[in-house]
Design an enzyme around this catalytic site. Structure first.
Site, mmCIF file in Angstrom:
data_model
loop_
_atom_site.group_PDB
_atom_site.id
_atom_site.type_symbol
_atom_site.label_atom_id
_atom_site.label_comp_id
_atom_site.label_asym_id
_atom_site.label_seq_id
_atom_site.Cartn_x
_atom_site.Cartn_y
_atom_site.Cartn_z
ATOM 1 N N GLY A 45 0.894 -1.152 0.307
ATOM 2 C CA GLY A 45 0.160 0.067 0.434
ATOM 3 C C GLY A 45 0.909 0.762 -0.012
ATOM 4 O O GLY A 45 1.916 1.678 1.216
ATOM 5 N N TYR A 131 -5.597 -7.687 -8.626
ATOM 6 C CA TYR A 131 -6.299 -6.911 -7.449
ATOM 7 C C TYR A 131 -7.204 -7.216 -7.544
ATOM 8 O O TYR A 131 -8.589 -7.609 -8.218
ATOM 9 C CB TYR A 131 -6.266 -5.403 -7.684
ATOM 10 N N TYR A 132 -8.107 -7.486 -5.762
ATOM 11 C CA TYR A 132 -9.437 -7.590 -5.351
ATOM 12 C C TYR A 132 -9.886 -6.588 -4.440
ATOM 13 O O TYR A 132 -9.367 -7.356 -3.295
ATOM 14 C CB TYR A 132 -8.748 -9.013 -4.640
ATOM 15 N N ASN A 192 1.313 8.629 -8.207
ATOM 16 C CA ASN A 192 0.670 6.991 -8.899
ATOM 17 C C ASN A 192 -0.427 6.777 -9.585
ATOM 18 O O ASN A 192 -1.280 6.567 -9.169
ATOM 19 C CB ASN A 192 0.926 6.770 -6.695
ATOM 20 N N ARG A 194 -1.915 4.437 -11.698
ATOM 21 C CA ARG A 194 -2.448 3.501 -12.010
ATOM 22 C C ARG A 194 -3.518 3.035 -13.738
ATOM 23 O O ARG A 194 -4.393 3.524 -13.103
ATOM 24 C CB ARG A 194 -2.881 2.848 -11.085
ATOM 25 N N GLY A 253 17.354 9.552 -12.391
ATOM 26 C CA GLY A 253 17.080 10.441 -10.808
ATOM 27 C C GLY A 253 16.474 11.103 -10.952
ATOM 28 O O GLY A 253 15.113 10.196 -11.823
ATOM 29 N N ALA A 254 16.537 11.988 -10.575
ATOM 30 C CA ALA A 254 14.904 12.947 -9.871
ATOM 31 C C ALA A 254 15.365 14.988 -10.356
ATOM 32 O O ALA A 254 16.961 15.112 -9.913
ATOM 33 C CB ALA A 254 14.804 12.699 -9.195
ATOM 34 N N ASP A 285 7.505 4.623 -3.267
ATOM 35 C CA ASP A 285 7.509 4.910 -2.414
ATOM 36 C C ASP A 285 8.030 5.205 -1.585
ATOM 37 O O ASP A 285 8.522 6.308 -0.565
ATOM 38 C CB ASP A 285 5.913 3.649 -1.358
#
Length: 367
Positions: A45, A131-132, A192, A194, A253-254, A285
């Site tokens: 999560g 996923y469920y 994030n 999805r 990188g960032a 995360d």
């Protein structure tokens, strides 16, 4: 509101993380989900991953969510609490189940051919993720069930775009929490994206939510998939409101855009580390947790980025979603390396476990 924290805040939790967690089933051997004979159980999560990582490096963290009144809910709450996270605000739902999911070891792809999320660090390999979670206890989160004062009980409130896609009630809650209001904590938001969750929905709502936040994390690949934006500068142009924007650029990188008093941006880039990747799920995360840890400590933007890369490396070198981060002392020592020494680091499985003989050695210069 500035994206730096006020020094006079006391007697509050460092970070509140709000969002769904699920029980994760990871295959016991490589292969397609159809061929795997057995699975080991873990937790997953995005928001609880951030909370656990922060707690493991010495910060106080609280997780707010809903789980079913079932054994999977018991497992989630117990495991997250064992990491040192405050779970006293987690609600148990007697009518809805705890979400679960099954996955293989690689990246979750950002295409319609695969369910998933971005790979923030490391090499690319595509995994299956099933996923469920439809109708889960967490999908019932709403402003009525999650009072604003709970969410505002930390110096930082960390949210992700996953929650907004779970249900109309969850989106309403996210819209309320990301509305700028006096006295709110620093608001951190990881996009994030999805693909599976947003299929058939307007992913432009993610952009609207991000605009209301102080600190935003987004991958370049996510920005392309969700909004058709290419390159860090294009992302900043579409998201001028956050005081700090972190654009993750995969294994390169960032880059951080940090607004200055004159209204312009200070732009900082830090390269990612060379990592022997075991599994990439959870790296984003961990990166967010490392950056938030540096933010809470008042470190420079460059140091925040390097702490993010180190925490991501800890996640990349384990099969599950959560890695054991390096000690703060060791992380600080690595962060302080000059650019040349940083660029020669190579980290493999076991690199954070300095006390156990036989682990893969860390900080190995390239030949």
């Amino acid at each position: 509101m500035s994206a730096d924290l006020h020094a006079d805040v006391a007697d509050v939790t460092d970070v509140v993380c709000l969002g769904e967690s699920m029980v994760t089933f990871v295959p016991s051997s490589p292969g397609r989900l159809a061929d795997v004979p057995a699975f080991s159980r873990g937790i997953g999560g995005a928001e609880s991953n951030v909370a656990c990582s922060l707690a493991r490096v010495g910060h106080t963290a609280r997780w707010i969510s809903r789980v079913g009144a079932d054994g999977f809910g018991d497992h989630l709450v117990a495991e997250i609490a064992a990491a040192g996270v405050d779970v006293s605000y987690v609600q148990r739902d007697p009518d809805r189940p705890t979400g679960i999911y099954f996955r293989t070891a690689g990246e979750r792809a950002l295409t319609d051919a695969h369910q998933g999320d971005e790979g923030d660090e490391g090499e690319e390999s595509v995994s299956e993720v099933v996923y469920y979670r439809a109708g889960s206890a967490a999908s019932a989160m709403s402003p009525r069930l999650v009072p604003r004062e709970w969410a505002s009980s930390g110096r930082v409130l960390h949210l992700t775009g996953i929650t907004a896609a779970l249900s109309d009630d969850c989106h309403t809650l996210m819209r309320e929490l990301t509305t700028r209001a006096p006295g709110r904590p620093l608001l951190s938001f990881d996009v994030n994206y999805r693909t599976a969750l947003w299929r058939g929905q307007d992913s432009g709502r993610l952009l609207d939510l991000a605009r209301g936040c102080d600190l935003v994390f987004v991958g370049e690949d996510e920005a392309v998939a969700a909004w058709g934006l290419r390159g860090a500068e294009a992302v900043r142009a579409a998201l001028p409101e956050p005081a700090v924007l972190v654009v993750k650029q995969g294994s390169a990188g960032a880059t951080v855009y940090a607004r200055q008093p004159d209204g312009g941006d200070a732009v900082t880039f830090e390269p990612a580390l060379d990592v022997d990747v075991v599994a990439s799920v959870g790296a984003g995360d961990a990166f967010a947790a490392g950056f938030l840890s540096g933010t809470l400590r008042g470190l420079s933007v460059a140091a925040r980025l390097r702490h993010g890369h180190l925490m991501a490396a800890a996640a990349l070198t384990v099969p599950g979603d959560l890695g054991t981060p390096p000690s703060r002392e060791r992380a600080d020592r690595l962060v302080a390396l000059d650019a040349g020494a940083w660029g020669t680091l190579r980290l493999g499985p076991g690199w954070t476990d300095t006390g156990t003989p036989g682990t893969v050695r860390a900080e190995v210069p390239h030949p």
